[in-house]
Enzyme design. Structure first.
Site, PDB file in Angstrom:
ATOM      1  CG  ASN A  49      -9.011  -9.097  -5.448  1.00 18.23           C
ATOM      2  OD1 ASN A  49     -10.010  -9.599  -5.831  1.00 18.23           O
ATOM      3  ND2 ASN A  49      -9.591  -8.185  -4.538  1.00 18.23           N
ATOM      4  CG  ASP A  87     -17.600  -7.146  -3.513  1.00 17.60           C
ATOM      5  OD1 ASP A  87     -17.313  -8.052  -3.156  1.00 17.60           O
ATOM      6  OD2 ASP A  87     -18.282  -5.969  -3.878  1.00 17.60           O
TER       7      ASP A  87
HETATM    8  C1  IPE Z   1     -14.027  -7.233  -7.290  1.00 14.74           C
HETATM    9  O1  IPE Z   1     -13.865  -7.166  -5.512  1.00 14.74           O
HETATM   10  C2  IPE Z   1     -13.151  -8.441  -7.722  1.00 14.74           C
HETATM   11  C3  IPE Z   1     -13.504  -9.407  -7.164  1.00 14.74           C
HETATM   12  C4  IPE Z   1     -15.007  -9.912  -7.071  1.00 14.74           C
HETATM   13  C5  IPE Z   1     -12.977 -10.758  -8.010  1.00 14.74           C
HETATM   14  P1  IPE Z   1     -13.215  -6.363  -5.004  1.00 14.74           P
HETATM   15  O2  IPE Z   1     -13.772  -6.750  -3.401  1.00 14.74           O
HETATM   16  O3  IPE Z   1     -12.093  -7.163  -4.970  1.00 14.74           O
HETATM   17  O4  IPE Z   1     -13.151  -4.609  -4.472  1.00 14.74           O
HETATM   18  P2  IPE Z   1     -12.864  -3.491  -4.095  1.00 14.74           P
HETATM   19  O5  IPE Z   1     -11.925  -3.380  -3.246  1.00 14.74           O
HETATM   20  O6  IPE Z   1     -14.048  -3.632  -3.640  1.00 14.74           O
HETATM   21  O7  IPE Z   1     -13.562  -2.213  -4.936  1.00 14.74           O
HETATM   22  C1  IPE Z   2     -15.547 -11.490  -3.386  1.00 14.83           C
HETATM   23  O1  IPE Z   2     -16.094 -11.044  -2.206  1.00 14.83           O
HETATM   24  C2  IPE Z   2     -14.604 -12.286  -3.849  1.00 14.83           C
HETATM   25  C3  IPE Z   2     -13.272 -11.811  -3.998  1.00 14.83           C
HETATM   26  C4  IPE Z   2     -13.097 -10.282  -4.245  1.00 14.83           C
HETATM   27  C5  IPE Z   2     -12.228 -13.162  -3.974  1.00 14.83           C
HETATM   28  P1  IPE Z   2     -14.980  -9.588  -1.481  1.00 14.83           P
HETATM   29  O2  IPE Z   2     -14.445 -10.722  -0.638  1.00 14.83           O
HETATM   30  O3  IPE Z   2     -14.806  -9.000  -1.888  1.00 14.83           O
HETATM   31  O4  IPE Z   2     -16.306 -10.368   0.097  1.00 14.83           O
HETATM   32  P2  IPE Z   2     -16.212  -7.943   0.849  1.00 14.83           P
HETATM   33  O5  IPE Z   2     -16.446  -7.047  -0.715  1.00 14.83           O
HETATM   34  O6  IPE Z   2     -15.323  -8.292   1.178  1.00 14.83           O
HETATM   35  O7  IPE Z   2     -17.460  -9.000   1.083  1.00 14.83           O
HETATM   36 MG    MG Z   3     -15.289  -6.834  -2.209  1.00 17.80          MG
END
Ligand code: IPE
Ligand code: IPE
Ligand code: MG
Length: 242
Positions: free
Chosen positions: A70, A22
């Site tokens: 996602n 993340d």
């Molecule tokens: C969890 O991260 C999913 C992945 C890292 C693939 P998200 O960024 O999607 O989760 P939330 O929305 O902060 O809970």
């Molecule tokens: C994690 O990074 C990757 C995926 C969920 C695909 P994020 O895209 O959630 O990054 P933040 O949380 O917005 O910084």
């Molecule tokens: Mg995230």
């Protein structure tokens, strides 16, 4: 590090480490870059962490790359993430194969673009006999989705209620051949599961480093393993007092 620490750490290397990768978006934002640049930087990091994991003796490394939630992101980001996964497979597959990595996937492949499904299936087939480390990509994965899928299949198989136990349920999970994660790492400081390995993580140890995923390097992984090695896992039990 003293020898003793070294041995202690070595004895307590987690067999299965799972990572919620993340913080790519925030990493990019902090640099004035588009979010997809963060995702690209995140995939550059895969190489480092996979190699370091094999070096540290981790047997299974699960990487959460795309959740069932996602899909709710803007279309351009979703499409970008699909392209990025396809690129990573093209770029890294042969080297990973030569280094003895076995690739697996958990989640639903259907729902992904056809060419991506093909690339993933091909990567799994090519590497299926490799033994050095197992890399499990959780892509279009959700813990609840996995449980619903398991229930549907049990009903289809006409499983008798009295035959339902932990072992049977385990065998209906996408992860059926894998040990439960010993350690789950979520980068970026967020502290929640976001639908990751719901059934499998009930007794996992959790670790939440502040760094964003693209900055989670070998040294950060070493710190996570050290932190894990210093914990006592009780699984609800208690040792007799001497
Ligand atoms: C969890 O991260 C999913 C992945 C890292 C693939 P998200 O960024 O999607 O989760 P939330 O929305 O902060 O809970
Ligand atoms: C994690 O990074 C990757 C995926 C969920 C695909 P994020 O895209 O959630 O990054 P933040 O949380 O917005 O910084
Ligand atoms: Mg995230």
């Amino acid at each position: 590090m003293t020898n003793q620490e070294n041995t202690k750490e070595h004895n307590k290397v987690p067999k299965h480490v799972a990572i919620i990768m993340d913080g790519n978006g925030r990493w990019a934002k902090a640099r004035g870059l588009p979010r997809l640049a963060g995702h690209r930087a995140g995939t550059e990091n895969l190489r480092t962490i996979i190699r370091a994991s094999a070096k540290f003796g981790i047997e299974v490394l699960t990487l959460y790359a795309f959740s069932t939630e996602n899909w709710a992101r803007p279309k351009s980001e979703v499409t970008g993430l699909m392209h990025i996964l396809a690129d990573v497979i093209d770029r890294e597959l042969m080297e990973l194969h030569e280094e003895g990595a076995r690739l697996m996937h958990v989640g639903h492949l259907d729902g992904l673009p056809n060419n991506l499904q093909k690339k993933v299936r091909n990567a799994i087939e090519l590497t299926k006999d490799n033994k050095r480390i197992t890399i499990v990509i959780a892509f279009n994965y959700g813990g609840r989705d996995e449980i619903i899928n398991a229930i549907k299949n049990m009903i289809r198989d006409e499983v008798k209620p009295d035959n339902v136990d932990e072992e049977l349920v385990n065998n209906y999970m996408f992860t059926k051949s894998l040990p439960d994660p010993d350690l789950v790492i979520r980068t970026s400081g967020e502290q929640r599961t976001s639908n990751f390995l719901t059934w499998q993580t009930v007794y996992s140890e959790w670790y939440f480093p502040e760094v964003y995923w693209p900055d989670f390097n070998e040294e950060e992984l070493r710190k996570a393993l050290k932190n894990y090695a210093d914990r006592e896992r009780r699984f609800g039990g208690l040792k007799e007092e001497s």
